[in-house]
Design an enzyme around this catalytic site. Structure first.
Site, PDB file in Angstrom:
ATOM      1  N   HIS A  25      40.791 -39.713  14.248  1.00  0.00           N
ATOM      2  CA  HIS A  25      39.404 -39.510  13.818  1.00  0.00           C
ATOM      3  C   HIS A  25      39.311 -38.486  12.683  1.00  0.00           C
ATOM      4  O   HIS A  25      38.329 -37.776  12.549  1.00  0.00           O
ATOM      5  CB  HIS A  25      38.512 -39.091  15.002  1.00  0.00           C
ATOM      6  CG  HIS A  25      38.247 -40.244  15.937  1.00  0.00           C
ATOM      7  ND1 HIS A  25      37.199 -41.125  15.752  1.00  0.00           N
ATOM      8  CD2 HIS A  25      38.900 -40.676  17.028  1.00  0.00           C
ATOM      9  CE1 HIS A  25      37.221 -42.044  16.714  1.00  0.00           C
ATOM     10  NE2 HIS A  25      38.257 -41.798  17.500  1.00  0.00           N
ATOM     11  N   GLY A 114      44.268 -50.691  20.532  1.00  0.00           N
ATOM     12  CA  GLY A 114      44.290 -49.521  19.656  1.00  0.00           C
ATOM     13  C   GLY A 114      45.469 -49.527  18.704  1.00  0.00           C
ATOM     14  O   GLY A 114      45.807 -48.498  18.134  1.00  0.00           O
ATOM     15  N   SER A 116      45.514 -51.781  16.189  1.00  0.00           N
ATOM     16  CA  SER A 116      44.974 -52.338  14.955  1.00  0.00           C
ATOM     17  C   SER A 116      45.286 -53.776  14.652  1.00  0.00           C
ATOM     18  O   SER A 116      45.729 -54.122  13.554  1.00  0.00           O
ATOM     19  CB  SER A 116      45.426 -51.500  13.759  1.00  0.00           C
ATOM     20  OG  SER A 116      44.619 -50.420  13.678  1.00  0.00           O
ATOM     21  N   SER A 117      44.994 -54.624  15.633  1.00  0.00           N
ATOM     22  CA  SER A 117      45.102 -56.042  15.317  1.00  0.00           C
ATOM     23  C   SER A 117      44.062 -56.400  14.250  1.00  0.00           C
ATOM     24  O   SER A 117      44.290 -57.299  13.436  1.00  0.00           O
ATOM     25  CB  SER A 117      44.890 -56.878  16.579  1.00  0.00           C
ATOM     26  OG  SER A 117      43.698 -56.523  17.219  1.00  0.00           O
ATOM     27  N   ASP A 162      44.149 -47.530   9.233  1.00  0.00           N
ATOM     28  CA  ASP A 162      44.800 -48.711   9.811  1.00  0.00           C
ATOM     29  C   ASP A 162      45.257 -49.683   8.729  1.00  0.00           C
ATOM     30  O   ASP A 162      46.375 -50.199   8.768  1.00  0.00           O
ATOM     31  CB  ASP A 162      43.841 -49.444  10.762  1.00  0.00           C
ATOM     32  CG  ASP A 162      43.342 -48.532  11.865  1.00  0.00           C
ATOM     33  OD1 ASP A 162      43.914 -47.446  12.032  1.00  0.00           O
ATOM     34  OD2 ASP A 162      42.369 -48.908  12.546  1.00  0.00           O
TER      35      ASP A 162
HETATM   36  C1  GLA Z   1      40.203 -46.693  14.412  1.00  0.00           C
HETATM   37  C2  GLA Z   1      39.762 -46.771  12.946  1.00  0.00           C
HETATM   38  C3  GLA Z   1      40.569 -45.805  12.075  1.00  0.00           C
HETATM   39  C4  GLA Z   1      40.590 -44.399  12.643  1.00  0.00           C
HETATM   40  C5  GLA Z   1      40.939 -44.428  14.143  1.00  0.00           C
HETATM   41  C6  GLA Z   1      40.790 -43.082  14.770  1.00  0.00           C
HETATM   42  O1  GLA Z   1      41.509 -47.161  14.556  1.00  0.00           O
HETATM   43  O2  GLA Z   1      39.906 -48.068  12.454  1.00  0.00           O
HETATM   44  O3  GLA Z   1      40.063 -45.801  10.760  1.00  0.00           O
HETATM   45  O4  GLA Z   1      39.379 -43.743  12.416  1.00  0.00           O
HETATM   46  O5  GLA Z   1      40.138 -45.341  14.872  1.00  0.00           O
HETATM   47  O6  GLA Z   1      41.681 -42.176  14.221  1.00  0.00           O
END
Ligand code: GLA
Length: 379
Positions: A25, A114, A116-117, A162
């Site tokens: 974040h 978490g 990032s698909s 991501d």
């Molecule tokens: C998600 C968002 C990212 C980032 C994370 C938290 O994966 O896509 O941009 O903010 O949360 O670090």
């Protein structure tokens, strides 16, 4: 109906998911992150279909397809389609070279975990279309247009981490990314005798998107208030701990906590990088634990399941760091664990997790790899 296996592609692309060691974040606050792509990916196969405007897309995992006309791109009721449509829309803002195509894709990235698909889907499609139609887009443009697709079509106001990690990563390295300048440094990731173990809670609390956007707004609110005292402050990147302390009376308690977490995390990433470069892995792992504390108590994006897994890891000497990873409210924890302790730990934590939540835990080892790559290109 399109099929994955017997599809005669002109281009085949692998688009990876990512992990993030530390810097959560912080990306949308202009801070630092330390992610890398891993060996979980979406494979895309693409070809022209000789039509001017008609496009067909098939998801092998969900066994669904949909078609759309390049001249009529608008937000769909089906959320997953918006990742595709958003990318098409954003490409069309930059070039008119797209024509009809067929695309099939298949993924081994667990959705909602978490890792990032979403970014892998957006960036892989953009990357593939860039090759297929010789659009001439740079990797940086692909990263940025994919992020805009997620903002404008999916509705998550995500940062850049991501997409950046999915496209730009280098094998056996992590990326220290400065999310303000988008300058990056590749750092070798030598963590022997430890391995990267992901534990998937297999929960995705529905708060994820709405609370994510709320956190972003809370940070912006914090900046606005701090700016009334320090006019040179435009993002939390510009704020240090002393300045925050000076604003404690004018910041609502919740906003203060959000800002405190982000400001501390910003310097924690740099400390972690120093520790990694000096091979002080126990210090590196401890900083991951500290990040989790902040995410859980001050930023409040964790959940019972994630906290349970991180707490459980603390009774193992063979684990030097553990924390929730990604946006939060479910998904995975990332753990640094000695290789020969993995089997025993996974067995015990899975049993305890099942007992506590009645949910089956899943786990896998993540190995850093290069970003988006081309498996087959046009002759
Ligand atoms: C998600 C968002 C990212 C980032 C994370 C938290 O994966 O896509 O941009 O903010 O949360 O670090």
């Amino acid at each position: 109906m399109l099929k994955f296996n017997n599809f005669k592609s002109q281009i085949t692309i692998e688009s990876p998911g990512r992990i993030n060691f530390i810097g959560e974040h912080t990306d949308y606050n202009d801070g630092f992150v330390l992610p890398t792509a891993i060996d979980k990916k979406i494979t895309f196969k693409l070809k022209y279909n000789d039509s001017k405007n008609l496009c067909n897309v098939y998801s092998a995992n969900f066994k669904v397809s949909f078609s759309f006309d390049l001249n009529h791109i608008k937000i769909s009721q089906n959320e997953w389609e918006n990742y595709i449509l958003g990318v098409i829309y954003e490409i069309q803002q930059l070039t008119d070279k797209l024509k009809g195509f067929d695309c099939v894709f298949s993924s081994d990235i667990p959705v909602g975990s978490g890792i990032s698909s979403s970014a892998a889907l957006e960036c892989g499609l953009a990357f593939g279309l860039n090759e297929l139609f010789d659009l001439g887009l740079s990797k940086r443009t692909i990263v940025e247009l994919s992020q805009r697709a997620e903002h404008n079509f999916v509705g998550t106001k995500c940062g850049i981490m991501d997409q950046y990690a999915s496209v730009m990563s280098k094998k056996d390295h992590v990326i220290l990314l400065d999310c303000r300048s988008l300058e990056h440094e590749y750092i070798p990731i030598n963590i022997k005798p430890y391995k990267i173990l992901l534990l998937n809670t297999n929960v995705a609390h529905s708060l994820a998107t709405s609370e994510y956007n709320t956190r972003r707004e809370e940070c912006e609110k914090g900046v606005e208030i701090i700016n009334s005292k320090y006019p040179d402050v435009f993002t939390l990147r510009d704020v240090d701990e002393h300045m925050l302390g000076e604003c404690i009376k004018i910041l609502p308690a919740v906003i203060y906590n959000r800002c405190k977490y982000v400001i501390e995390e910003k310097s924690r990433v740099l400390k972690a990088v120093k520790a990694l470069k000096e091979n002080r892995l126990t210090d590196f792992g401890q900083l991951m634990y500290n990040t989790h504390e902040g995410l859980s108590h001050e930023y409040q994006v964790s959940c019972l399941e994630l906290d349970f897994l991180v707490d459980y890891s603390k009774s193992y000497d063979t684990i030097i760091g553990s924390r929730m990873m990604g946006g939060g409210f479910g998904g995975c924890t990332i753990n640094l664990i000695q290789e020969d302790a993995i089997l025993d730990f996974v067995k015990n934590v899975s049993k305890a997790y099942l007992k506590k939540f009645d949910i089956q835990l899943t786990s896998f080892e993540a190995n850093p790899r290069e970003g988006t790559s081309i498996l087959k290109n046009k002759k």
